[in-house]
Design a protein around this motif. Sequence first.
Motif, mmCIF file in Angstrom:
data_model
loop_
_atom_site.group_PDB
_atom_site.id
_atom_site.type_symbol
_atom_site.label_atom_id
_atom_site.label_comp_id
_atom_site.label_asym_id
_atom_site.label_seq_id
_atom_site.Cartn_x
_atom_site.Cartn_y
_atom_site.Cartn_z
ATOM 1 N N THR A 245 19.752 41.065 37.903
ATOM 2 C CA THR A 245 19.411 39.860 38.522
ATOM 3 C C THR A 245 19.011 39.896 40.105
ATOM 4 O OG1 THR A 245 21.838 39.715 39.315
ATOM 5 C CG2 THR A 245 21.336 39.025 37.273
ATOM 6 N N GLY A 246 19.290 40.900 40.590
ATOM 7 C CA GLY A 246 18.782 41.234 41.935
ATOM 8 C C GLY A 246 19.944 40.677 43.005
ATOM 9 N N SER A 247 20.867 40.077 42.589
ATOM 10 C CA SER A 247 21.931 39.403 43.419
ATOM 11 C C SER A 247 23.138 39.404 42.814
ATOM 12 C CB SER A 247 21.755 37.872 43.528
ATOM 13 O OG SER A 247 21.418 37.200 42.214
ATOM 14 N N GLY A 248 23.428 40.504 41.953
ATOM 15 C CA GLY A 248 24.688 40.679 41.464
ATOM 16 C C GLY A 248 25.855 40.807 42.404
ATOM 17 N N SER A 249 25.780 41.507 43.566
ATOM 18 C CA SER A 249 26.787 41.708 44.414
ATOM 19 C C SER A 249 26.969 40.342 45.117
ATOM 20 C CB SER A 249 26.440 42.743 45.466
ATOM 21 O OG SER A 249 26.293 43.844 45.290
ATOM 22 N N LEU A 250 26.204 39.545 45.363
ATOM 23 C CA LEU A 250 26.201 38.257 45.833
ATOM 24 C C LEU A 250 26.992 37.370 45.069
ATOM 25 C CD1 LEU A 250 25.628 36.388 48.149
ATOM 26 C CD2 LEU A 250 23.636 35.616 46.809
ATOM 27 N N LEU A 251 26.680 37.355 43.742
ATOM 28 C CA LEU A 251 27.403 36.339 42.670
ATOM 29 C C LEU A 251 28.817 36.738 42.350
ATOM 30 C CD1 LEU A 251 24.687 36.400 39.834
ATOM 31 C CD2 LEU A 251 25.284 34.804 41.341
ATOM 32 N N VAL A 252 29.338 38.231 42.489
ATOM 33 C CA VAL A 252 30.480 38.759 42.591
ATOM 34 C C VAL A 252 31.268 38.231 43.854
ATOM 35 C CG1 VAL A 252 31.926 40.729 42.382
ATOM 36 C CG2 VAL A 252 30.214 40.619 41.096
ATOM 37 N N MET A 253 30.857 38.219 44.876
ATOM 38 C CA MET A 253 31.362 37.988 46.167
ATOM 39 C C MET A 253 31.620 36.464 46.229
ATOM 40 S SD MET A 253 30.146 40.713 49.301
ATOM 41 C CE MET A 253 28.355 40.577 49.006
ATOM 42 N N TRP A 254 30.685 35.885 45.739
ATOM 43 C CA TRP A 254 30.975 34.198 45.662
ATOM 44 C C TRP A 254 32.283 33.983 44.623
ATOM 45 C CZ3 TRP A 254 30.295 30.160 48.049
ATOM 46 C CH2 TRP A 254 28.958 29.831 49.083
ATOM 47 N N LEU A 255 32.483 34.517 43.507
ATOM 48 C CA LEU A 255 33.451 34.365 42.635
ATOM 49 C C LEU A 255 34.655 34.803 43.640
ATOM 50 C CD1 LEU A 255 34.458 33.876 39.860
ATOM 51 C CD2 LEU A 255 34.106 36.103 39.389
ATOM 52 N N GLN A 256 34.643 35.807 44.168
ATOM 53 C CA GLN A 256 36.009 36.081 45.110
ATOM 54 C C GLN A 256 36.030 35.049 46.261
ATOM 55 O OE1 GLN A 256 34.715 40.460 46.205
ATOM 56 N NE2 GLN A 256 36.900 40.520 46.363
ATOM 57 N N VAL A 257 35.131 34.756 46.936
ATOM 58 C CA VAL A 257 35.329 33.657 47.815
ATOM 59 C C VAL A 257 35.909 32.233 47.212
ATOM 60 C CG1 VAL A 257 34.032 31.959 49.418
ATOM 61 C CG2 VAL A 257 33.518 34.372 49.380
ATOM 62 N N LEU A 258 35.715 31.898 46.279
ATOM 63 C CA LEU A 258 35.902 30.501 45.569
ATOM 64 C C LEU A 258 37.335 30.926 45.170
ATOM 65 C CD1 LEU A 258 32.805 29.394 43.466
ATOM 66 C CD2 LEU A 258 33.692 28.319 45.669
ATOM 67 N N THR A 259 37.597 31.986 44.349
ATOM 68 C CA THR A 259 38.965 32.393 44.179
ATOM 69 C C THR A 259 40.080 32.350 45.385
ATOM 70 O OG1 THR A 259 38.179 33.507 42.139
ATOM 71 C CG2 THR A 259 40.500 33.887 42.750
ATOM 72 N N LEU A 260 39.905 32.894 46.370
ATOM 73 C CA LEU A 260 40.486 33.312 47.642
ATOM 74 C C LEU A 260 40.709 31.825 48.045
ATOM 75 C CD1 LEU A 260 39.119 36.340 49.035
ATOM 76 C CD2 LEU A 260 41.405 36.123 48.106
ATOM 77 N N PHE A 261 39.681 31.008 48.074
ATOM 78 C CA PHE A 261 39.661 29.727 48.919
ATOM 79 C C PHE A 261 40.617 28.577 48.040
ATOM 80 C CE2 PHE A 261 37.992 25.208 49.165
ATOM 81 C CZ PHE A 261 38.332 24.994 50.452
ATOM 82 N N PHE A 262 40.340 28.879 46.871
ATOM 83 C CA PHE A 262 41.295 27.769 46.000
ATOM 84 C C PHE A 262 42.603 28.160 45.975
ATOM 85 C CE2 PHE A 262 37.634 26.238 42.822
ATOM 86 C CZ PHE A 262 37.038 25.790 43.825
ATOM 87 N N VAL A 263 42.973 29.446 45.956
ATOM 88 C CA VAL A 263 44.401 30.124 45.695
ATOM 89 C C VAL A 263 45.210 29.629 47.034
ATOM 90 C CG1 VAL A 263 45.648 32.094 45.948
ATOM 91 C CG2 VAL A 263 43.999 31.776 44.166
ATOM 92 N N ASN A 264 44.402 29.666 48.032
ATOM 93 C CA ASN A 264 44.924 29.392 49.234
ATOM 94 C C ASN A 264 45.237 27.955 49.593
ATOM 95 O OD1 ASN A 264 45.594 31.958 51.182
ATOM 96 N ND2 ASN A 264 43.538 32.417 50.351
ATOM 97 N N THR A 265 44.438 27.204 49.024
ATOM 98 C CA THR A 265 44.319 25.616 48.960
ATOM 99 C C THR A 265 45.749 25.309 48.252
ATOM 100 O OG1 THR A 265 42.003 25.380 49.319
ATOM 101 C CG2 THR A 265 43.304 23.693 48.402
ATOM 102 N N VAL A 266 45.876 25.882 46.790
ATOM 103 C CA VAL A 266 46.923 25.329 46.272
ATOM 104 C C VAL A 266 48.108 25.745 46.455
ATOM 105 C CG1 VAL A 266 47.462 25.547 43.600
ATOM 106 C CG2 VAL A 266 45.127 25.196 44.001
ATOM 107 N N TYR A 267 48.304 27.150 46.954
ATOM 108 C CA TYR A 267 49.476 27.876 47.244
ATOM 109 C C TYR A 267 49.684 27.673 48.588
ATOM 110 C CZ TYR A 267 49.762 29.539 42.618
ATOM 111 O OH TYR A 267 49.927 29.639 41.159
#
Length: 570
Positions: A245-267
């Motif tokens: 895709t040429g942007s694999g690392s970017l997609l993976v890090m976006w998944l991390q960002v969203l997960t961390l943000f959502f977790v900290n928002t909920v908990y």
Amino acid sequence: MDNQLPKPFIITLAVLQAIALTLLYSSIENNMWPATNPVWLISLITFSMSFPLLVLMSVNKSNIKSALILILPFSLLLSLLGAYVGFQQEPQEYVINGDLTSVFIFTVLIAGFKGLMYIQQFGSSVSISYSSLFKLSWRNFIIFAECWLFVLIFWGILNLGAALFDILDINFFSELLRNEWFWIPTLTLAFAFASVIFRKLLNVEDNIAFLLQTLIKFLLPVLSVISLSFLATLPFTGLSKLWETGSGSLLVMWLQVLTLFFVNTVYKDESSVRPYHLILHRLVFISVALLPVYSVISAYGIYQRIEQHGLTVDRCWGILIWFLLACFSFSYLVGIIAKRDNWLEPLSKINIVMGWVVLVSMLAVNSPLLNFQSLSAQSQIGRLDDGKVTIEEFDYYYFEHSLGRQGYLAMQLLKQKIKTSHPEQHTTIDRMYANDEFTSTQMGTVDDFIKQSTFWPSRDLIPQDLIEMAFSEYYSHGRNSLKESSFYFIGIDLNKDDELEFILINERNDYTSAYFWSLDSGVWVSRYINVENPEHVKLLKTIIDNDEIFIVEPEYSDLKIGDVYFEMSR
């Protein structure tokens, strides 16, 4: 925050800010100090924006002294970093570094957002905890967004009124809106007014935050399922498709960002509070525990790109973001291993510490400590010195367009190094650095034009009035800098009438153009000549100096039937 500032203080602060911003804007419009010195300009704009904004968002009657003690040095620090960013715009006549200014604005907003939370926390009697910082962060973000929304609507209404009066041929209001001594103070006062109003409505901001957090609470399990499903399929599909895709690392890090943000928002609450049923809680638990896997995947992708192509500004940012995400992910994993189901207990301390890490990182990228442009320039020059890329394949334009001052300095050193061994690349570098915005008011002279030109077979055979006419036409096309081009005047007999015809070639890094000049009723006129340059030659001077100039007869002559002329394509 409900104990508001006295109105006279707010008005005074907003008026002083309006005056400062108007004066700075006027200096830009009139091209006078401090606009002529980016070090001072960016520094003063930074202070004029950050200090009043932080004061309006944090100070009240009970904490005014303690808050100002923190706000003033923090604003001065941001201003000092702005001065360093301004220094990276020097020398102005050669360097255009708008990307760095945009990055500075973005990172200062993040740093200011993080710093504001700590300033508010230190100014209150409440002990520092993640839940209180979280509450302040949402309040600040929503109040800031509401203030800007108010200003935009207010400005839209003023423009609507001006447009209506324009229909009646009353232009006073539209002219007034274009005057910086009106619109800047008006919008500044509007923002200050909005900040006071919305700071009194904390229940509204808290309700908006609660609504958004509720939505995120429903989205987190979905994101966790996607994350775990992706990891489950990786052993069967491999990473090759991700890298394609040429942007694999970017997609993976976006998944991390969203997960961390959502977790900290909920908990966000105390560790004893569990917002989900046990099954969903365990699902989130597992997805958080596996976040380090994403850090390993993205690290591999970033490493591959750096190994292949060296450091760039984007890859430096990738490394920094990866580092921050990895710190979060591995810290959470340690907490999970240590506390298991009680992994939320260390979450508060981790987030507070990482908040400081993010703040320091956003400040450091605007300082010599983490100058990504300098690191990228050193990496790319190192690859050239190590023979990993040839002098012909080297990406000179990346230094011009993306590395600002650091790219300019690196290219000047390289230019001296290859002056005799690679004249074409030397000339390419020499042409690159011409800031049209800076030189727009500094038109060259005919003498400068002649110095930038090569004459064949000799200068004496090229008419002076032709040179002057070509010079005038060059500037009439909107060009600003002679430095971007090499000019070649060729005098040659093209039709075997024993008279010289004249061709002017304008050679630039991105294209080469040519014009045939002839006298028409005593006036020099030009006609465009089609140029074919399949080898992308960027320095004709060496070839011309070797007299490698030939007349090429057309393979097919043109056809004329009566007064109808048929020209063969060539």
